[in-house]
Design an enzyme around this catalytic site. Structure first.
Site, PDB file in Angstrom:
ATOM      1  N   HIS A 192       9.924   3.855  -6.009  1.00 20.94           N
ATOM      2  CA  HIS A 192       8.724   3.916  -5.158  1.00 20.94           C
ATOM      3  C   HIS A 192       8.152   2.561  -4.792  1.00 20.94           C
ATOM      4  O   HIS A 192       7.081   2.499  -4.190  1.00 20.94           O
ATOM      5  CB  HIS A 192       7.618   4.713  -5.838  1.00 20.94           C
ATOM      6  CG  HIS A 192       7.913   6.169  -5.993  1.00 20.94           C
ATOM      7  ND1 HIS A 192       7.583   7.091  -5.032  1.00 20.94           N
ATOM      8  CD2 HIS A 192       8.505   6.846  -6.989  1.00 20.94           C
ATOM      9  CE1 HIS A 192       7.956   8.297  -5.454  1.00 20.94           C
ATOM     10  NE2 HIS A 192       8.530   8.180  -6.635  1.00 20.94           N
TER      11      HIS A 192
ATOM     12  N   LYS B  56      -7.088   3.885   0.768  1.00 12.13           N
ATOM     13  CA  LYS B  56      -5.906   3.691  -0.088  1.00 12.13           C
ATOM     14  C   LYS B  56      -6.303   2.752  -1.198  1.00 12.13           C
ATOM     15  O   LYS B  56      -7.371   2.143  -1.148  1.00 12.13           O
ATOM     16  CB  LYS B  56      -4.741   3.099   0.714  1.00 12.13           C
ATOM     17  CG  LYS B  56      -5.143   1.882   1.549  1.00 12.13           C
ATOM     18  CD  LYS B  56      -3.981   1.323   2.375  1.00 12.13           C
ATOM     19  CE  LYS B  56      -3.768   2.068   3.667  1.00 12.13           C
ATOM     20  NZ  LYS B  56      -2.510   2.812   3.698  1.00 12.13           N
ATOM     21  N   ARG B  57      -5.439   2.609  -2.223  1.00 13.79           N
ATOM     22  CA  ARG B  57      -5.726   1.629  -3.265  1.00 13.79           C
ATOM     23  C   ARG B  57      -5.970   0.254  -2.639  1.00 13.79           C
ATOM     24  O   ARG B  57      -5.399  -0.076  -1.595  1.00 13.79           O
ATOM     25  CB  ARG B  57      -4.552   1.565  -4.252  1.00 13.79           C
ATOM     26  CG  ARG B  57      -4.476   2.763  -5.183  1.00 13.79           C
ATOM     27  CD  ARG B  57      -5.684   2.844  -6.105  1.00 13.79           C
ATOM     28  NE  ARG B  57      -5.664   1.818  -7.104  1.00 13.79           N
ATOM     29  CZ  ARG B  57      -5.284   1.996  -8.365  1.00 13.79           C
ATOM     30  NH1 ARG B  57      -4.900   3.181  -8.785  1.00 13.79           N
ATOM     31  NH2 ARG B  57      -5.302   0.988  -9.222  1.00 13.79           N
TER      32      ARG B  57
HETATM   33  C1  26V Z   1       3.075   1.337 -11.772  1.00 10.04           C
HETATM   34  C2  26V Z   1       2.311   1.382 -12.901  1.00 10.04           C
HETATM   35  C3  26V Z   1       2.422   0.282 -13.840  1.00 10.04           C
HETATM   36  C4  26V Z   1       1.913   0.603 -15.203  1.00 10.04           C
HETATM   37  C5  26V Z   1       0.614   1.310 -15.187  1.00 10.04           C
HETATM   38  C6  26V Z   1       0.634   2.571 -14.366  1.00 10.04           C
HETATM   39  C7  26V Z   1       1.462   2.455 -13.140  1.00 10.04           C
HETATM   40  C8  26V Z   1       1.400   3.447 -12.216  1.00 10.04           C
HETATM   41  C9  26V Z   1       2.165   3.396 -11.080  1.00 10.04           C
HETATM   42  C10 26V Z   1       3.009   2.347 -10.849  1.00 10.04           C
HETATM   43  C11 26V Z   1       3.910   2.282  -9.655  1.00 10.04           C
HETATM   44  C12 26V Z   1       3.251   2.580  -8.405  1.00 10.04           C
HETATM   45  C13 26V Z   1       4.250   2.800  -7.345  1.00 10.04           C
HETATM   46  C14 26V Z   1       3.670   3.604  -6.236  1.00 10.04           C
HETATM   47  O1  26V Z   1       2.650   4.259  -6.372  1.00 10.04           O
HETATM   48  N1  26V Z   1       4.320   3.571  -5.111  1.00 10.04           N
HETATM   49  C15 26V Z   1       3.877   4.291  -3.958  1.00 10.04           C
HETATM   50  O2  26V Z   1       4.610   5.501  -3.904  1.00 10.04           O
HETATM   51  C16 26V Z   1       4.248   6.289  -2.795  1.00 10.04           C
HETATM   52  C17 26V Z   1       5.006   7.593  -2.905  1.00 10.04           C
HETATM   53  O3  26V Z   1       6.371   7.356  -2.738  1.00 10.04           O
HETATM   54  C18 26V Z   1       4.547   5.553  -1.504  1.00 10.04           C
HETATM   55  O4  26V Z   1       4.120   6.346  -0.422  1.00 10.04           O
HETATM   56  C19 26V Z   1       3.804   4.219  -1.484  1.00 10.04           C
HETATM   57  O5  26V Z   1       4.181   3.475  -0.344  1.00 10.04           O
HETATM   58  C20 26V Z   1       4.133   3.438  -2.729  1.00 10.04           C
HETATM   59  O6  26V Z   1       3.351   2.263  -2.809  1.00 10.04           O
END
Ligand code: 26V
Length: 816
Positions: A359, A550-551
């Site tokens: 992702h 969004k974030r």
């Molecule tokens: C990383 C971490 C690191 C540790 C703490 C908790 C945590 C939670 C999430 C993440 C990774 C985030 C990746 C993410 O959200 N990507 C998004 O995914 C969406 C669905 O595929 C996509 O539409 C977005 O473009 C993308 O940024």
């Protein structure tokens, strides 16, 4: 012999629902009409709905067993569900009946809906995608289970105090959760620490500590089908025996304390969506979750099969990013150490079972774990990872990867500096399919970060562009538009979103266009009323509503948006009499609690808002509002009211985006870069109906390679220079003139990593094109309709159908 149970067949009439309501209030909540507070009515109503879901749930489960179907296990550390009540009513087709039943007992349904807390067990796009996927799997009848963690505290609540983000805990379970079924009989032991010994050719893991994982089940209803699925979430429970031993020694306090400590593992969601904090508790969470899940699915399989030999015929496990990747060594451990399968057979099974979605391409978000920490917490798993790595490197070398550099790049263990396990590499090596989430993202994945793997395993990589569920993101959130579409082209779009293409036939139909505009206006009025209530701000529903929701992250470039706002403000002040197109610029989103720059950006937005909103020269021409506590429910309220959707990330950074799809589906026009799914949205809705600007991913690379010089852009563009100087010198922060100097230097002197300045001029020009289109209301409306008509393929139903066919090899069940 099973007992013959007799239970009521629950009906859907308002009459039957009223009876259920009374029963549930009395026997479920323990109140009567005199003592019930609104919260009790919501609880009773939720239980009445849940009863009706359970009937379907039992039927689906029975069918799955009878048909010995292959099941998909969707493993995700996050499920951003939001509220369930309305969604379930619509799925069951009893929305109006429930409204009537509640009205009969003197309760206004709309007024209790807001009392339901959001299940906010996710950060952003990745978690919401998992929730949309559950909805689609159930609706399509795909036998799927969601597995995750039942965090006591979900995503923090964001308050804005003096323009700054303040985080408050989200104890969403305070009033109890009527949607879940606790399953105290389903508990698994999860071990940590200890050491391994080899005995009779087998490895044993000894001297561990442990915690129990207890299951909580939530029914996931499909829309307009009897099919349902299950979301099973794990909650940590300390071991009774362990407590007792301390208790017997007279140390009551220590017994209770140790209980609390071990139960911390499911306490909170990590509120960070892009940087992996090297926190031990997070690693414990990840293992806790997959360990319980793998035991659970082996147990389910063995209920109807005598050996594990053909496990992979009936089980597909999907990894939502790398967070659940420890499921791979855990399953190997269970198969080999516990169930005594040979290593080779276990490995064969593994590859057929697992698949993985990536992702993000952002290097800082790619998970790696310190070898020392892994070895201390999960010694057996570290061994297994080393064994997989050895086998993989052999395989790679057999396939011609001899070059030392390449081996180093691909190894599961990063040996440069402190040794770390690369979780994405482990996921790729052990999966039969790896997918990206938009065409561009999947391409970049194969050509950049995972290029070596793509060369080694060309058939493994694929794309499944994200999607969103039309039930929540149009049916539920936008009743005026949903109703209009029903009346115009029928109701099939709810389960086949490509039906929306039928709206193209209404082009030029004046009465449809007027009704379409009226629906949008209705949503804008609703949002304006809410904003008035919450912030006291008044805005004109006929202004252009411009949204970036969004974030908060530098790569998403809220700063580019703010710069445009500032320039627009300066232009208005310089020439107030021009025929300005009135705009309301809305921002919403949370910043990771440790992400200082993101928090400073929120403060800047709010400081700019104060300046703009209080300048009497500006008046209605421009308003700026930061809406606090963005989440699923606030999104449902905001998105239907948008005219303009800001999707302005640096090309090559946003893997897909899904907010872009939600906004287009609700008739907003996109202003965006050629990034993520924006590209595909443009192809679908027509380039004349989207405002594309800025450097492409390729140009971004070229610019960086050639030596990007943001200061030169600053010096050559007077309006931009002025805006940046205002930021630097405290024009928006007279109480603390240096507050935003870091923003200035980041952009002008420290490399502007996300190329804000490089895209600025084109962005402003695109915004001018937006204004011109908006004053041509018929033209704007035609484009808005083209957006709704064109986004059919961005349904999560389409995405799930692709996963089911191309990745999981599962078929819908026959509901008979
Ligand atoms: C990383 C971490 C690191 C540790 C703490 C908790 C945590 C939670 C999430 C993440 C990774 C985030 C990746 C993410 O959200 N990507 C998004 O995914 C969406 C669905 O595929 C996509 O539409 C977005 O473009 C993308 O940024």
């Amino acid at each position: 012999m099973t007992a013959r149970l007799e239970f009521d067949q629950l009906q859907s009439s308002a009459e039957a629902l009223r009876r259920s309501l009374s029963n549930r209030l009395m026997y479920g909540v323990g109140k009567d009409a005199v003592t019930a507070i609104p919260q009790d009515w919501l609880h009773a109503a939720a239980l009445a709905v849940r009863d009706r879901l359970v009937q379907r749930w039992m039927v689906t489960t029975r069918r799955q067993y009878e048909q010995d179907v292959k099941r998909v296990y969707y493993l995700s550390m996050e499920f951003l569900i939001g509220r369930t009540f309305s969604n379930a009513l619509l799925a069951l087709g009893i929305y109006d009946q429930m409204k009537e039943a509640l009205a009969d007992v003197g309760v206004d349904m709309e007024s209790i809906l807001d009392l339901e807390p959001d299940a906010a067990l996710g950060n952003g796009g990745l978690g919401r995608l998992a929730a949309c996927f559950l909805d689609s799997m159930a609706t399509l009848g795909i036998p799927g289970f969601g597995y995750g963690i039942r965090y006591d505290y979900g995503m923090f609540r964001q308050q804005i105090v003096d323009g700054e983000q303040v985080e408050a805990p989200d104890y969403w379970l305070r009033a109890g959760n009527p949607w879940e079924f606790p399953r105290p009989e389903v508990q698994y032991r999860v071990h940590f620490g200890g050491r391994t010994v080899r005995r009779d050719g087998h490895v044993e893991w000894l001297d561990t500590q442990h915690v129990n994982a207890m299951a909580y089940d939530t029914v996931i209803p499909g829309y307009a089908t009897d099919a349902t699925n299950t979301l099973r979430l794990w909650s940590a429970r300390a071991d009774e025996e362990l407590d007792l031993s301390a208790f017997n020694q007279g140390d009551y306090q220590r017994a209770v304390e140790s209980r609390n400590i071990s139960e911390n593992v499911s306490r909170l969601l990590y509120p960070d969506d892009s940087t992996v904090a090297g926190r031990e508790l997070r690693l414990r969470q990840e293992y806790f979750f997959v360990c319980a899940t793998m035991q659970d699915l082996i147990r389910r399989y063995l209920r109807t099969h005598s050996t594990l030999a053909r496990f992979s015929d009936k089980v597909a496990v999907h990894l939502n990013d790398t967070h659940p990747v420890l499921a791979i060594p855990e399953l190997i451990r269970l198969l080999v150490d516990v169930h005594r399968m040979s290593w080779d057979e276990a490995i064969g099974n593994i590859r057929r079972v697992f698949s993985y979605t990536n992702h993000t391409l952002m290097p800082e978000a790619l998970e790696t774990w310190d070898v020392e920490l892994l070895g201390r917490l999960l010694p057996r798993h570290l061994q297994i990872i080393y064994d997989i790595n050895a086998a993989f490197l052999d395989e790679a070398s057999d396939k011609g990867a001899h070059e030392l550099d390449m081996i180093r790049r691909m190894s599961l263990v990063d040996e440069s500096g402190q040794r770390r396990v690369r979780m994405a590499h482990l996921a790729i090596v052990a999966s039969h399919k790896v997918n990206g989430v938009s065409k561009l993202h999947s391409q970049l994945m194969q050509h950049d970060i995972f290029a070596d793997f793509a060369r080694l395993y060309p058939d493994r990589f694929t794309n499944v562009t994200n999607g969103i569920t039309p039930r929540r993101w149009l049916g539920q959130s936008n009743p005026p538009l949903a109703r209009l579409i029903d009346e115009s082209i029928g109701t099939k779009w709810r389960t086949d979103l490509t039906e929306l293409a039928g709206l193209r036939g209404l082009r030029g139909d004046a009465s449809f266009e007027a009704a379409f505009r009226a629906a949008k206006r209705c949503n804008k009025v609703r949002l304006a009323q809410r904003a008035k209530l919450r912030s006291g701000m008044v805005f004109d529903p006929d202004a252009l509503f411009d949204m970036q929701v969004k974030r908060i992250h530098e790569y998403k470039r809220q700063l580019l948006n703010v710069l445009h706002v500032i320039v627009r403000y300066n232009r208005i002040v310089a020439d107030p009499q021009r025929d300005w197109v009135p705009r309301v610029v809305l921002f919403a989103g949370k910043a990771a609690s440790a992400y200082r720059m993101a928090k400073t950006i929120i403060k800047l937005i709010n400081d700019v808002a104060v300046k703009v909103n209080n300048d009497p020269v500006v008046g209605e021409r421009l308003k700026v509002l930061f809406v606090p506590n963005y989440g699923v429910s606030i999104a449902e309220m905001m998105i239907p009211a948008a005219d303009l959707s800001e999707q302005i990330s640096t090309a090559g950074t946003e893997a897909s985006g899904t907010g872009n799809m939600k906004l287009a589906l609700n008739g907003a026009l996109t202003i965006g870069t050629l990034d993520g799914a924006n590209i595909e949205i443009g192809e679908s809705v027509g380039q004349e109906n989207i405002f594309i600007f800025g450097n492409t991913a390729e140009q971004v690379n070229a610019l960086r390679a050639a030596g990007y010089r943001p200061r030169q852009i600053y010096e050559e563009n007077a309006e931009l220079r002025n805006a940046l100087d205002q930021i630097r010198t405290g024009f928006f922060s007279p109480d603390d003139p240096a507050r935003f100097s870091e923003i200035f230097y980041t952009l002008v002197d420290w490399g502007d990593h996300y190329l804000v300045l490089a895209d600025f001029a084109e962005f402003v020009a695109a915004q001018e094109a937006v204004d011109r289109r908006f004053v041509d209301m018929p033209g704007w409306t035609a484009s808005a309709i083209a957006n709704v008509a064109g986004v059919g393929q961005f349904s999560s139903d389409r995405a799930i159908a692709e996963y089911a066919r191309d990745i999981w090899n599962v078929k819908p069940i026959d509901m008979g």
